[in-house]
Design a protein around this motif. Sequence first.
Motif, PDB file in Angstrom:
ATOM      1  N   ASN A 170     -10.044  -6.361   9.684  1.00  0.00           N
ATOM      2  CA  ASN A 170      -8.781  -6.677  10.344  1.00  0.00           C
ATOM      3  C   ASN A 170      -7.631  -6.017   9.575  1.00  0.00           C
ATOM      4  O   ASN A 170      -7.357  -6.353   8.424  1.00  0.00           O
ATOM      5  N   ARG A 171      -6.966  -5.054  10.211  1.00  0.00           N
ATOM      6  CA  ARG A 171      -5.936  -4.272   9.525  1.00  0.00           C
ATOM      7  C   ARG A 171      -4.776  -5.132   9.042  1.00  0.00           C
ATOM      8  O   ARG A 171      -4.245  -4.944   7.949  1.00  0.00           O
ATOM      9  N   GLU A 172      -4.354  -6.077   9.867  1.00  0.00           N
ATOM     10  CA  GLU A 172      -3.250  -6.956   9.473  1.00  0.00           C
ATOM     11  C   GLU A 172      -3.648  -7.796   8.266  1.00  0.00           C
ATOM     12  O   GLU A 172      -2.860  -7.974   7.324  1.00  0.00           O
ATOM     13  N   ALA A 173      -4.884  -8.302   8.271  1.00  0.00           N
ATOM     14  CA  ALA A 173      -5.358  -9.121   7.162  1.00  0.00           C
ATOM     15  C   ALA A 173      -5.437  -8.314   5.876  1.00  0.00           C
ATOM     16  O   ALA A 173      -5.072  -8.803   4.796  1.00  0.00           O
ATOM     17  N   ILE A 174      -5.892  -7.064   5.965  1.00  0.00           N
ATOM     18  CA  ILE A 174      -5.998  -6.214   4.779  1.00  0.00           C
ATOM     19  C   ILE A 174      -4.617  -5.923   4.205  1.00  0.00           C
ATOM     20  O   ILE A 174      -4.409  -5.965   2.988  1.00  0.00           O
ATOM     21  N   ALA A 175      -3.654  -5.656   5.079  1.00  0.00           N
ATOM     22  CA  ALA A 175      -2.283  -5.405   4.619  1.00  0.00           C
ATOM     23  C   ALA A 175      -1.705  -6.636   3.944  1.00  0.00           C
ATOM     24  O   ALA A 175      -1.068  -6.547   2.882  1.00  0.00           O
ATOM     25  N   ASP A 176      -1.921  -7.810   4.540  1.00  0.00           N
ATOM     26  CA  ASP A 176      -1.411  -9.051   3.953  1.00  0.00           C
ATOM     27  C   ASP A 176      -2.137  -9.374   2.651  1.00  0.00           C
ATOM     28  O   ASP A 176      -1.546  -9.951   1.718  1.00  0.00           O
ATOM     29  N   ALA A 177      -3.424  -9.010   2.563  1.00  0.00           N
ATOM     30  CA  ALA A 177      -4.184  -9.247   1.330  1.00  0.00           C
ATOM     31  C   ALA A 177      -3.615  -8.416   0.190  1.00  0.00           C
ATOM     32  O   ALA A 177      -3.529  -8.889  -0.954  1.00  0.00           O
ATOM     33  N   ARG A 178      -3.206  -7.196   0.483  1.00  0.00           N
ATOM     34  CA  ARG A 178      -2.562  -6.375  -0.553  1.00  0.00           C
ATOM     35  C   ARG A 178      -1.268  -7.032  -1.011  1.00  0.00           C
ATOM     36  O   ARG A 178      -0.936  -7.009  -2.199  1.00  0.00           O
ATOM     37  N   GLY A 179      -0.540  -7.623  -0.068  1.00  0.00           N
ATOM     38  CA  GLY A 179       0.671  -8.342  -0.432  1.00  0.00           C
ATOM     39  C   GLY A 179       0.367  -9.527  -1.321  1.00  0.00           C
ATOM     40  O   GLY A 179       1.109  -9.821  -2.268  1.00  0.00           O
ATOM     41  N   THR A 180      -0.734 -10.228  -1.034  1.00  0.00           N
ATOM     42  CA  THR A 180      -1.142 -11.369  -1.855  1.00  0.00           C
ATOM     43  C   THR A 180      -1.469 -10.923  -3.268  1.00  0.00           C
ATOM     44  O   THR A 180      -1.054 -11.555  -4.249  1.00  0.00           O
ATOM     45  N   VAL A 181      -2.205  -9.822  -3.390  1.00  0.00           N
ATOM     46  CA  VAL A 181      -2.556  -9.308  -4.717  1.00  0.00           C
ATOM     47  C   VAL A 181      -1.296  -8.909  -5.480  1.00  0.00           C
ATOM     48  O   VAL A 181      -1.150  -9.218  -6.667  1.00  0.00           O
ATOM     49  N   ALA A 182      -0.370  -8.250  -4.800  1.00  0.00           N
ATOM     50  CA  ALA A 182       0.885  -7.850  -5.446  1.00  0.00           C
ATOM     51  C   ALA A 182       1.667  -9.070  -5.927  1.00  0.00           C
ATOM     52  O   ALA A 182       2.195  -9.089  -7.042  1.00  0.00           O
ATOM     53  N   GLU A 183       1.705 -10.091  -5.087  1.00  0.00           N
ATOM     54  CA  GLU A 183       2.440 -11.305  -5.441  1.00  0.00           C
ATOM     55  C   GLU A 183       1.798 -12.026  -6.621  1.00  0.00           C
ATOM     56  O   GLU A 183       2.477 -12.460  -7.563  1.00  0.00           O
TER      57      GLU A 183
END
Length: 208
Positions: A170-183
């Motif tokens: 899921n592209r949206e989930a992968i993008a949000d997961a990167r945001g989670t890792v950054a946070e």
Amino acid sequence: TVLPSSGEEGIEPNARAGLLGLEATVDAQLLFDNDELDAPAERVPDADAEMGYADANETIAEWTGALFSAGELSADDGVGEQVVDASELIATFGSGGYATLGYNSQQVREKQSFFGKLLSSEPEPDSIESYSTIETATRRALYRHRSLAGDLTEAVRSLLVTMGPPAWLNREAIADARGTVAEETGGSAVRGGDVPLEEGTHLTVLVL
């Protein structure tokens, strides 16, 4: 590098000297803590210890094998939206320092036989299910299945790799997961990539 467990008394100075000695000759050291790999707190019989070491070695091989094979797709697999290759790993490891690896893998579909593929169509996950699966796997990789405990906010660079059947990426989930890792890593630079595995049965998330 595998660190000694808390029950292995007397070898900490040697381990520390070994880590310092390697610093001058390697780009980075990927650390595995025996205590994080469910090592026993007290000395156990040699036969049990050998089994424990075998289990730990199997875990290390599984995690590192998944990480370093991320860019080695077969001709039958698709191409990810963001490709992971050796340059991404090298850039993430950087020059000097220590690294920890988070890993989570769960089965999301059954392996089908050749005739099974011809006779039936496999239902694809809906967006909510695929999103939730990636979100949960990312948090487990960050906090529950890490090769070395420590303060994530000290991270300088990070890499998130998501691999599995294309329908689950899921592209949206992968993008949000990167945001989670950054946070969670205090705003570190987060590289990312996805690895579609046409014949894959598991969704795997790696956080370096």
